[in-house]
Design a protein around this motif. Structure first.
Motif, short mmCIF file in Angstrom:
data_model
loop_
_atom_site.label_atom_id
_atom_site.label_comp_id
_atom_site.label_asym_id
_atom_site.label_seq_id
_atom_site.Cartn_x
_atom_site.Cartn_y
_atom_site.Cartn_z
N LYS A 1 10.37 -7.78 3.33
CA LYS A 1 10.37 -7.79 4.80
C LYS A 1 11.66 -7.18 5.33
CE LYS A 1 10.13 -10.81 8.84
NZ LYS A 1 10.03 -12.21 9.34
N ALA A 2 12.80 -7.57 4.74
CA ALA A 2 14.09 -7.00 5.16
C ALA A 2 14.10 -5.49 4.96
CB ALA A 2 15.22 -7.66 4.38
N ASN A 3 13.56 -5.06 3.83
CA ASN A 3 13.49 -3.63 3.52
C ASN A 3 12.72 -2.88 4.60
OD1 ASN A 3 13.90 -1.69 0.90
ND2 ASN A 3 12.06 -1.13 2.04
N THR A 4 11.57 -3.43 4.97
CA THR A 4 10.73 -2.80 6.00
C THR A 4 11.43 -2.76 7.35
OG1 THR A 4 8.71 -3.54 4.88
CG2 THR A 4 8.51 -2.94 7.20
N LEU A 5 12.06 -3.87 7.73
CA LEU A 5 12.75 -3.93 9.02
C LEU A 5 13.88 -2.90 9.10
CD1 LEU A 5 12.95 -7.80 9.57
CD2 LEU A 5 11.58 -6.18 10.89
N PHE A 6 14.67 -2.80 8.04
CA PHE A 6 15.78 -1.85 8.05
C PHE A 6 15.29 -0.41 8.05
CE2 PHE A 6 18.40 -5.42 6.04
CZ PHE A 6 19.04 -5.71 7.23
N TYR B 1 14.94 -8.63 19.26
CA TYR B 1 14.32 -7.34 18.96
C TYR B 1 15.33 -6.22 19.17
CZ TYR B 1 9.82 -9.76 19.12
OH TYR B 1 8.77 -10.61 18.88
N LEU B 2 15.31 -5.24 18.27
CA LEU B 2 16.17 -4.08 18.43
C LEU B 2 15.78 -3.32 19.69
CD1 LEU B 2 18.41 -2.30 17.27
CD2 LEU B 2 16.69 -1.10 15.90
N ASN B 3 14.47 -3.22 19.92
CA ASN B 3 13.95 -2.61 21.14
C ASN B 3 13.13 -3.66 21.88
OD1 ASN B 3 12.66 -1.18 23.16
ND2 ASN B 3 12.18 0.60 21.89
N GLU C 1 11.60 -3.60 24.56
CA GLU C 1 10.40 -3.11 25.22
C GLU C 1 9.20 -3.09 24.28
OE1 GLU C 1 10.20 -2.39 28.46
OE2 GLU C 1 12.29 -3.03 28.63
N LYS C 2 9.44 -2.77 23.00
CA LYS C 2 8.34 -2.61 22.05
C LYS C 2 8.05 -3.85 21.21
CE LYS C 2 8.10 2.37 21.50
NZ LYS C 2 7.93 3.47 20.53
N LYS C 3 9.05 -4.71 21.04
CA LYS C 3 8.86 -5.94 20.28
C LYS C 3 8.26 -5.69 18.90
CE LYS C 3 6.39 -8.67 22.50
NZ LYS C 3 5.69 -9.92 22.82
N GLU C 4 8.83 -4.76 18.17
CA GLU C 4 8.32 -4.46 16.83
C GLU C 4 9.30 -4.85 15.74
OE1 GLU C 4 7.65 -0.30 17.17
OE2 GLU C 4 5.61 -0.50 17.93
N ILE C 5 10.59 -4.69 16.00
CA ILE C 5 11.59 -4.89 14.96
C ILE C 5 12.54 -6.02 15.37
CG2 ILE C 5 13.11 -3.67 13.36
CD1 ILE C 5 12.27 -1.06 14.72
N LYS C 6 12.35 -7.19 14.78
CA LYS C 6 13.17 -8.35 15.12
C LYS C 6 14.08 -8.70 13.95
CE LYS C 6 11.36 -12.02 17.21
NZ LYS C 6 10.63 -13.31 17.36
N PHE C 7 15.35 -8.95 14.27
CA PHE C 7 16.32 -9.31 13.25
C PHE C 7 16.85 -10.72 13.49
CE2 PHE C 7 16.25 -4.71 13.20
CZ PHE C 7 16.22 -4.44 11.84
N ASN C 8 17.28 -11.35 12.40
CA ASN C 8 17.85 -12.68 12.53
C ASN C 8 19.08 -12.68 13.43
OD1 ASN C 8 16.82 -12.99 9.25
ND2 ASN C 8 16.18 -14.50 10.78
N ALA C 9 19.86 -11.61 13.33
CA ALA C 9 21.05 -11.50 14.19
C ALA C 9 21.41 -10.03 14.38
CB ALA C 9 22.22 -12.25 13.58
N MET C 10 22.02 -9.74 15.54
CA MET C 10 22.53 -8.41 15.82
C MET C 10 23.95 -8.57 16.37
SD MET C 10 19.29 -6.19 17.29
CE MET C 10 19.06 -7.18 18.77
N SER D 1 13.94 4.25 14.40
CA SER D 1 13.83 3.92 15.82
C SER D 1 14.76 4.78 16.67
CB SER D 1 14.18 2.44 16.04
OG SER D 1 15.59 2.25 15.94
N ILE D 2 14.60 4.67 17.97
CA ILE D 2 15.45 5.44 18.89
C ILE D 2 16.88 4.91 18.91
CG2 ILE D 2 13.51 6.11 20.36
CD1 ILE D 2 14.35 3.91 22.32
N TYR D 3 17.10 3.73 18.32
CA TYR D 3 18.43 3.12 18.30
C TYR D 3 19.20 3.43 17.00
CZ TYR D 3 17.05 0.46 22.42
OH TYR D 3 16.64 0.11 23.69
N ARG D 4 18.63 4.28 16.15
CA ARG D 4 19.22 4.50 14.82
C ARG D 4 20.66 5.01 14.91
NH1 ARG D 4 15.33 8.18 15.83
NH2 ARG D 4 15.87 10.40 15.91
N LYS D 5 21.00 5.79 15.95
CA LYS D 5 22.36 6.32 16.07
C LYS D 5 23.38 5.23 16.41
CE LYS D 5 20.92 10.98 17.45
NZ LYS D 5 20.98 12.02 18.53
N HIS D 6 22.87 4.11 16.92
CA HIS D 6 23.77 3.02 17.31
C HIS D 6 23.96 1.99 16.20
CE1 HIS D 6 23.69 4.64 21.32
NE2 HIS D 6 22.38 4.49 21.40
N VAL D 7 23.13 2.07 15.16
CA VAL D 7 23.22 1.11 14.06
C VAL D 7 24.30 1.57 13.09
CG1 VAL D 7 22.02 0.03 12.13
CG2 VAL D 7 20.80 0.44 14.29
#
Length: 276
Positions: free
Chosen positions: A212-217, A171-173, A175-184, A223-229
């Motif tokens: 699904k990929a479109n929605t996740l991205f 999960y990118l976050n 704590e929230k478990k909303e956005i899961k990616f195959n790899a980071m 998300s709060i992590y957008r500046k780190h992506v």
């Protein structure tokens, strides 16, 4: 026919099924509720800071009901969120003895009079989720197609990066478990490349994988992590039977234009190291 006598028999039969067992500071309550594979549901009652806490004890996530705790299908998660909202079920995570993270589902009661209804709510939730988690929503061929490509892609990525730089199925976050990616992929602690795999045994499944990929991205961008992506990459399974270029090309173009995602076809996977 004495209807009241029949009802009395029914009532006595059900009340006889309820039982309890002391478990440290909590009381295990074995309910008459059963999953579809005939496992009776238990809830655990304890008092903390003046509130009464009723929890599943982490049993759903631990597979104690002979269920599939790692069911990752989107249909299952829709059912899970529905029942969580319907019964106002909260979730927290704890570390198991093996240091794995285990989800605990729980409800709170501030008044003793509310405990019974909360127990019914949580028991109904457990009964439904443990039962539904056993359902295979996707057909066998689609599951095998996804599992094959995930294994291939993961193995390839492992061969070109160091273990410390990559996280799979995360999960990118957390704590929230909303956005899961195959790899980071972590170029540094503050620079993340998100990778999602696109595959499918039919054109329809393949298209859904792109959506699904479109929605996740898109969610990552919000998300709060957008500046780190720093980068978003969709690895496209060109060996899948659902990969019919003329039928899915416009979906991939949409993905690129609306999320800034780079698409990399599996036949060109040797370019991934330079992209990362």
């Amino acid at each position: 026919m004495n209807i009241e006598a029949i009802f009395s028999d029914i009532k006595n039969s059900f009340s006889g099924i309820w039982s309890t067992r002391q478990r440290g500071k909590s009381l295990e309550i074995i309910t008459p509720y059963a999953t579809t594979n005939n496992r009776f549901v238990s809830v655990f009652l304890l008092q903390r800071d003046g509130d009464f806490i009723i929890t599943d004890g982490g049993w759903i996530n631990s597979g104690m009901y002979d269920n599939n705790p790692s069911n990752d299908e989107s249909c299952f998660h829709k059912v899970l969120f529905h029942f969580q909202n319907a019964y106002d079920i909260q979730e927290t995570k704890t570390k198991s003895k093996s240091n794995d993270s285990v989800s605990h589902y729980y409800v709170k009661a501030t008044n003793q009079i509310d405990i019974a209804s909360k127990i019914f709510d949580l028991a109904t939730f457990i009964q439904n989720i443990a039962s539904v988690s056993q359902i295979a929503f996707e057909d066998k061929e689609e599951k095998e197609t996804k599992a094959r490509f995930v294994s291939l892609a993961n193995d390839y990525i492992k061969s070109i990066v160091t273990p410390e730089q990559i996280k799979f199925n995360s999960y990118l976050n957390a704590e929230k478990k909303e956005i899961k990616f195959n790899a980071m992929y972590y170029r540094s602690q503050n620079e993340i490349t998100l990778l999602n795999y696109v595959t499918g045994s039919t054109v329809s499944y393949f298209s859904n994988s792109i959506f699904k990929a479109n929605t996740l991205f898109e969610m990552a961008d919000e998300s709060i992590y957008r500046k780190h992506v720093s980068k978003k990459i969709a690895i496209v399974d060109t060996n899948a039977t659902g990969f019919v270029k003329e039928k899915i090309a416009h979906y991939l173009v949409h993905l690129q234009k609306h999320t800034g995602t780079q698409t990399l076809e599996w036949v060109n996977r040797d370019k991934l190291a330079s992209i990362l």
